[in-house]
Every structure is written in C-alpha cells, then in structure tokens.
Design a protein around this motif. Structure first.
Motif, short mmCIF file in Angstrom:
data_model
loop_
_atom_site.label_atom_id
_atom_site.label_comp_id
_atom_site.label_asym_id
_atom_site.label_seq_id
_atom_site.Cartn_x
_atom_site.Cartn_y
_atom_site.Cartn_z
N HIS A 66 10.19 3.22 2.73
CA HIS A 66 8.74 3.29 2.47
C HIS A 66 7.91 2.41 3.40
O HIS A 66 6.68 2.44 3.33
N PRO A 92 2.33 3.49 1.12
CA PRO A 92 3.27 4.39 0.44
C PRO A 92 2.93 4.74 -1.00
O PRO A 92 3.53 5.64 -1.57
N TRP A 116 6.53 6.10 -2.42
CA TRP A 116 7.69 6.54 -1.66
C TRP A 116 8.97 5.78 -2.06
O TRP A 116 8.95 4.56 -2.26
N GLY A 123 11.42 9.09 -0.18
CA GLY A 123 10.89 8.21 0.83
C GLY A 123 10.79 8.89 2.19
O GLY A 123 10.74 10.12 2.28
N HIS A 131 1.31 13.25 4.32
CA HIS A 131 0.75 12.13 3.56
C HIS A 131 -0.77 12.26 3.49
O HIS A 131 -1.39 12.81 4.41
N GLU A 152 3.39 -2.90 5.62
CA GLU A 152 3.62 -2.73 4.17
C GLU A 152 4.05 -4.03 3.51
O GLU A 152 3.41 -4.49 2.56
#
Length: 347
Positions: A66, A92, A116, A123, A131, A152
């Motif tokens: 992710h 994600p 994800w 994922g 997306h 992330e």
C-alpha cells in the motif's frame, strides 16, 4: 476485470507471484497508474506472518502492498488536475465522502474506509492499479519514485506531529526507532521541535536516526531514559512524547517524561489493553492524543520533500526487484536491526 501478475498472500505464511483477476477499468474521477515502487510495510508483513490484524482476517487470497508511487497512464472523465505521464503517489485509504467522519474532516476514522492490502481489499504489488484521482498526488520533479513511496509512512509521522500541536523550540521524545518512530522524529523536527530524543534498544536503528540534525539517540539498554530527559531539560521534562514502539512496557514510566502541561501522542498500537497512570497524568495536566493513519497530510508531506527540508532517502535500506518480492518479505520478517525500509521496484 483483467488477469494481472501480482504478489498474492494466499494464506498465512504463503506468498505467490501469480496471475490474479483485478479491476482495471478506469471510471469517471479515476486514474490508472503504472506502479513503479512499493514499500514493504509492517502491516503487510504482519498479514504474512499472522494472517490477520485485529478484526481484519485474510480469508481469501489478497494482493499485498500500500506504500506506492508510479506514473499516470490513463485519466478518467472529469479529472483535471492530473494527466498521462504525471509521476504520482497515492493515498491508500478511500473513505465514504458522505460519512459523518468525512464531513468532519476526520476521513481516516470513517468506518467505511477501504484501504489497500487490508482484507478484503487488494493492494498494489502489481503492474497497474486504478485509483480515485482525488487521492492521487503529483510528485515534484526532484522527488524520486522511491521517495514518493515513502510519503505514506511519513504521513503517519506528519499526523502525529500535527496532533502534538508543536511550538517552535519544543523538545520531543520518540519511543521507538523503527520506520514510523524515525519518521515521527523527522516530522517533529520539521514541525518546529529544536531536538528529538529518540529511544530504542537497537543501536543500528539509533545510528540511522542520528544522521538527522536535531536527533539525540538514547540506547535504553545502556542509559536510563527518564534520567536522560531530566538531564537534557534541567528536570522540567519534554514538551512532547511520541510513543511509537507499541510496547506495553513503554507506558509504565511514560508519565515521568513529559513536562507539566506536556502532551503524549500514542502512535504505536499495543496488542492488548495497557495500564494507564491517570493520577500522574491528572496532576501534571498531561494532554493525551492518538493517531490512526492520517488525514490531510499527503500534500504537506510532499511539499516538505519537494522543498528539500526533509530527506527520507537514508531510510531506504534495500531495494528488490518485483521477481524477488517474496525474498523481500522474508527479509522483512527477519527484522534486521539495520533495516528501516525495504522497497520493491516493479519495472
């Protein structure tokens, strides 16, 4: 649906590189992204080794991954801020925009979030993904795909720093020098802390964190953290404490670390409920904040990377090819003290 090659967690302890059916139609307000780099996250590894995280149980094969960055290859109707060829990273977690949490701006705690690589959602350890464009962010020219895939986890650090309400010149203490703890320290320093005491048992992790200006490493096998914080603050205590280890033991003495009126930000997640010293928290008027993932942090994180104020490249320990993905996960399971972030390049 289309058959694509992916890294699939078949069940606990069993990974496979194989073809799997995934949705590949680019709808309105969506983009299709060719994945370039994916980070190996502790949650991915936990699903591999334990088959579940809390109520999220791997009951059927699931594609992992992710933390990702890539290139836009198709743009759906209504998308105006992205175009084919843009280098991007992707948030994600997708909330229900009409939920009460989303309308309050706390979309990360929306119970309807689809995230994800969280069962039953696949994922991104595959060649392409579709997306929502609103959760896809363009990378500045000077920011690599590898750094884009670090946004992330860095967003978690940014969320923690934001929750702390840091004032310029604050002293922070970070418990745990894993990937999240180190990124929390970096975010706290970027957010105005003059110094961040980072505490851990693993000297190699502390050595990596200590590369950043303002980090003071403390190996708690060798030094008493409470005494060290008292020494550094003339007995007053630190302004901000970030608990990033998830260790129940950390909470046994945590109330001795903050100054009166200081704040404790709980980032790490203990497996079981922990004891909590309410009396000391009350007499010192300690503020307690919690963090679950992040909200509204991607653009801020990318801005810091693009400005050069934050450099996450030293945290990338090794990069694997997609064909070596299983080896990358097995390496992550080893939890080497010198490893911070492992990444997989899809190309």
């Amino acid at each position: 649906m289309a058959k694509v090659r992916a890294l699939v967690l078949e069940r606990q302890h069993e990974l496979a590189l194989r073809d799997i059916d995934l949705p590949m139609e680019t709808g309105p307000e969506q983009v299709k992204i060719r994945i370039h780099t994916v980070g190996v996250c502790g949650s991915d590894v936990h699903y591999y080794t334990h088959g579940k995280i809390g109520p999220f149980i791997v009951n059927e094969p699931m594609v992992l991954g992710h933390e990702a960055a890539g290139t836009v290859v198709e743009v759906g109707a209504g998308v105006t801020h992205l175009k084919v060829g843009d280098r991007v990273c992707m948030e994600p977690g997708i909330p229900d925009p009409n939920s009460k949490a989303s309308r309050l701006g706390m979309y990360n705690v929306d119970p309807a979030v689809t995230f994800w690589a969280t069962p039953p959602v696949h994922g991104v350890l595959t060649s392409e993904v579709v997306h929502p464009a609103n959760y896809t962010y363009k990378l500045p020219d000077g920011v690599s795909f590898a750094e884009g895939a670090m946004v992330e986890p860095f967003a978690v650090g940014m969320q923690a720093a934001a929750k702390a309400k840091i004032s310029p010149g604050d002293t922070a203490v970070v418990l745990g020098a894993g990937p999240i703890g180190t990124m929390v320290a970096i975010a706290a320093l970027a957010g105005g802390c003059a110094r961040a005491v980072v505490a851990d048992l693993a000297q190699p992790k502390l050595d990596i964190a200590a590369q950043y200006q303002g980090v003071i490493p403390v190996n708690i096998r060798e030094r008493n953290l409470v005494e060290e914080v008292a020494r550094l603050t003339d007995g007053w205590g630190a302004d901000v404490i970030f608990e990033c280890s998830g260790s129940p033991k950390a909470w046994e003495t945590i109330m001795e670390l903050p100054r009166p009126g200081g704040v404790i930000v709980a980032v790490g997640l203990p497996v079981n409920p922990i004891g909590f010293d309410v009396s000391t928290a009350s007499t010192k008027e300690i503020r307690i904040e919690t963090v679950f993932r992040y909200a509204h942090q991607y653009e801020r994180s990318i801005a810091l990377l693009g400005s050069g104020r934050v450099d996450l490249k030293p945290l990338i320990s090794e990069t694997f090819s997609f064909e070596d993905s299983i080896a990358a996960f097995d390496r992550a399971v080893e939890a080497r003290p010198s490893d911070v972030k492992l990444q997989i390049v899809m190309g």
